[in-house]
Scaffold this motif. Structure first.
Motif, PDB file in Angstrom:
ATOM      1  N   LEU A  86      -0.105   1.964  15.186  1.00 13.84           N
ATOM      2  CA  LEU A  86       1.484   1.740  14.501  1.00 13.84           C
ATOM      3  C   LEU A  86       2.618   1.944  13.270  1.00 13.84           C
ATOM      4  CD1 LEU A  86      -1.371   0.255  10.756  1.00 13.84           C
ATOM      5  CD2 LEU A  86       0.163  -0.813  12.422  1.00 13.84           C
ATOM      6  N   SER A  88       4.477   1.192  11.379  1.00 16.17           N
ATOM      7  CA  SER A  88       5.362  -0.118  10.351  1.00 16.17           C
ATOM      8  C   SER A  88       6.812   0.772  10.062  1.00 16.17           C
ATOM      9  CB  SER A  88       4.781   0.557   8.492  1.00 16.17           C
ATOM     10  OG  SER A  88       3.284  -0.017   9.195  1.00 16.17           O
ATOM     11  N   THR A  89       7.764   0.164   9.522  1.00 13.27           N
ATOM     12  CA  THR A  89       9.188   0.050   9.251  1.00 13.27           C
ATOM     13  C   THR A  89       9.209   1.872   8.603  1.00 13.27           C
ATOM     14  OG1 THR A  89      10.223  -0.938   7.505  1.00 13.27           O
ATOM     15  CG2 THR A  89       9.966  -1.880  10.550  1.00 13.27           C
ATOM     16  N   ASP A  92       8.686   0.660   5.182  1.00 18.49           N
ATOM     17  CA  ASP A  92       7.305  -0.146   4.290  1.00 18.49           C
ATOM     18  C   ASP A  92       6.622   0.714   4.048  1.00 18.49           C
ATOM     19  OD1 ASP A  92       8.085  -2.670   4.767  1.00 18.49           O
ATOM     20  OD2 ASP A  92       7.544  -2.786   7.074  1.00 18.49           O
ATOM     21  N   GLY A  94       2.884   0.831   4.588  1.00 12.88           N
ATOM     22  CA  GLY A  94       1.247   1.156   5.626  1.00 12.88           C
ATOM     23  C   GLY A  94       2.202   2.499   7.167  1.00 12.88           C
ATOM     24  N   ARG A  96       2.741   4.664   9.671  1.00 14.01           N
ATOM     25  CA  ARG A  96       3.973   5.181  10.767  1.00 14.01           C
ATOM     26  C   ARG A  96       3.370   6.450  11.543  1.00 14.01           C
ATOM     27  NH1 ARG A  96       8.795   3.449  11.907  1.00 14.01           N
ATOM     28  NH2 ARG A  96      10.290   5.228  12.253  1.00 14.01           N
ATOM     29  N   GLY A 123       4.511  -4.435  15.240  1.00 11.66           N
ATOM     30  CA  GLY A 123       4.345  -4.121  13.767  1.00 11.66           C
ATOM     31  C   GLY A 123       3.497  -3.108  14.539  1.00 11.66           C
ATOM     32  N   PHE A 124       3.118  -3.473  15.666  1.00 12.16           N
ATOM     33  CA  PHE A 124       2.471  -2.223  16.920  1.00 12.16           C
ATOM     34  C   PHE A 124       2.921  -2.161  18.283  1.00 12.16           C
ATOM     35  CE2 PHE A 124      -1.077  -4.043  14.340  1.00 12.16           C
ATOM     36  CZ  PHE A 124      -2.359  -2.997  13.795  1.00 12.16           C
ATOM     37  N   ARG A 148       2.927   8.815   7.750  1.00 11.19           N
ATOM     38  CA  ARG A 148       2.590   8.162   6.560  1.00 11.19           C
ATOM     39  C   ARG A 148       0.935   8.555   6.902  1.00 11.19           C
ATOM     40  NH1 ARG A 148       7.049   4.507   5.831  1.00 11.19           N
ATOM     41  NH2 ARG A 148       5.691   2.836   6.994  1.00 11.19           N
ATOM     42  N   SER A 150      -1.843   6.999   9.650  1.00 15.24           N
ATOM     43  CA  SER A 150      -1.803   7.091  10.768  1.00 15.24           C
ATOM     44  C   SER A 150      -3.197   6.089  11.643  1.00 15.24           C
ATOM     45  CB  SER A 150      -1.448   8.309  11.576  1.00 15.24           C
ATOM     46  OG  SER A 150      -0.566   8.973  11.272  1.00 15.24           O
ATOM     47  N   SER A 151      -2.883   5.537  12.216  1.00 17.71           N
ATOM     48  CA  SER A 151      -3.907   4.982  13.195  1.00 17.71           C
ATOM     49  C   SER A 151      -3.246   4.483  14.600  1.00 17.71           C
ATOM     50  CB  SER A 151      -3.454   3.089  12.412  1.00 17.71           C
ATOM     51  OG  SER A 151      -4.489   2.846  13.423  1.00 17.71           O
TER      52      SER A 151
END
Length: 195
Positions: A86, A88-89, A92, A94, A96, A123-124, A148, A150-151
């Protein structure tokens, strides 16, 4: 004649499906990381068609360095892999994860392969990794920066040369097709033309 044709084709596909099913008894060995800096050793060797799946989710921030060591069993000649994380901007809230790099090393710490960035979708970020790979022990190293949460998901699937069963299946279907073509050809040769 049509019922014989369909019966013959159905038998070929059922038989062929059994061969494919028997050849595809693959396992997935999973690693779940909850920290940016983690290591794992996969106990069981990965065999032909097996998949190594690495799943990371952590609220930690900072440098990512995950080291996964695994062994490849006999018969494997190559691998293909994919990664997604991920991104995310900055505005965002979410997850990052940025600057991701995935490298595969052998036991002498020689770089075997690095991933290639494929782009961002919904977003990925995505990357691919593939190449030749024989039996032995390898280390997969993922690096990056968690800004942020992490995924990150990584999967590697081990491949082998085309099994003899697939060749036999194709040869069998070819023989069935040839026999049907001859049978249809004989049936139409003796038929009277229609007006």
């Amino acid at each position: 004649m049509k019922s014989t044709l369909f019966s013959t084709l159905a038998t070929a596909f059922v038989f062929g499906g059994g061969l494919i099913g028997a050849a595809a008894q693959a396992e997935t060995q999973s690693v779940f990381y909850q920290h940016l800096n983690s290591t794992a050793v996969i106990a069981n060797p990965l065999l032909a068609n097996d998949t190594l799946f690495i799943d990371t989710f952590t609220p930690e921030r900072g440098a990512l360095r995950q080291i996964t060591t695994f062994t490849v069993g006999a018969g494997v000649t190559s691998f293909t892999g994919h990664a997604a994380w991920l991104v995310s901007t900055p505005a965002d809230a979410g997850p990052r994860l940025v600057g991701v790099n995935i490298d595969l090393f052998d036991t002498s710490n020689t770089l075997i392969q690095s991933d290639s960035f494929a782009g961002v979708l919904a977003g990925f970020a995505h990357s691919t990794i593939s190449g030749l790979l024989g039996p032995g022990t390898y280390t997969l190293v993922a690096t990056g920066t968690g800004q942020r949460d992490s995924s990150l998901d990584i999967s590697l699937t081990l491949a082998v040369p085309e099994p003899a069963t697939y060749t036999m299946l194709l040869a069998g279907l070819g023989i069935v097709g040839y026999a049907l073509r001859r049978r249809i050809g004989r049936g139409s040769a003796g038929a009277a033309p229609q007006s």
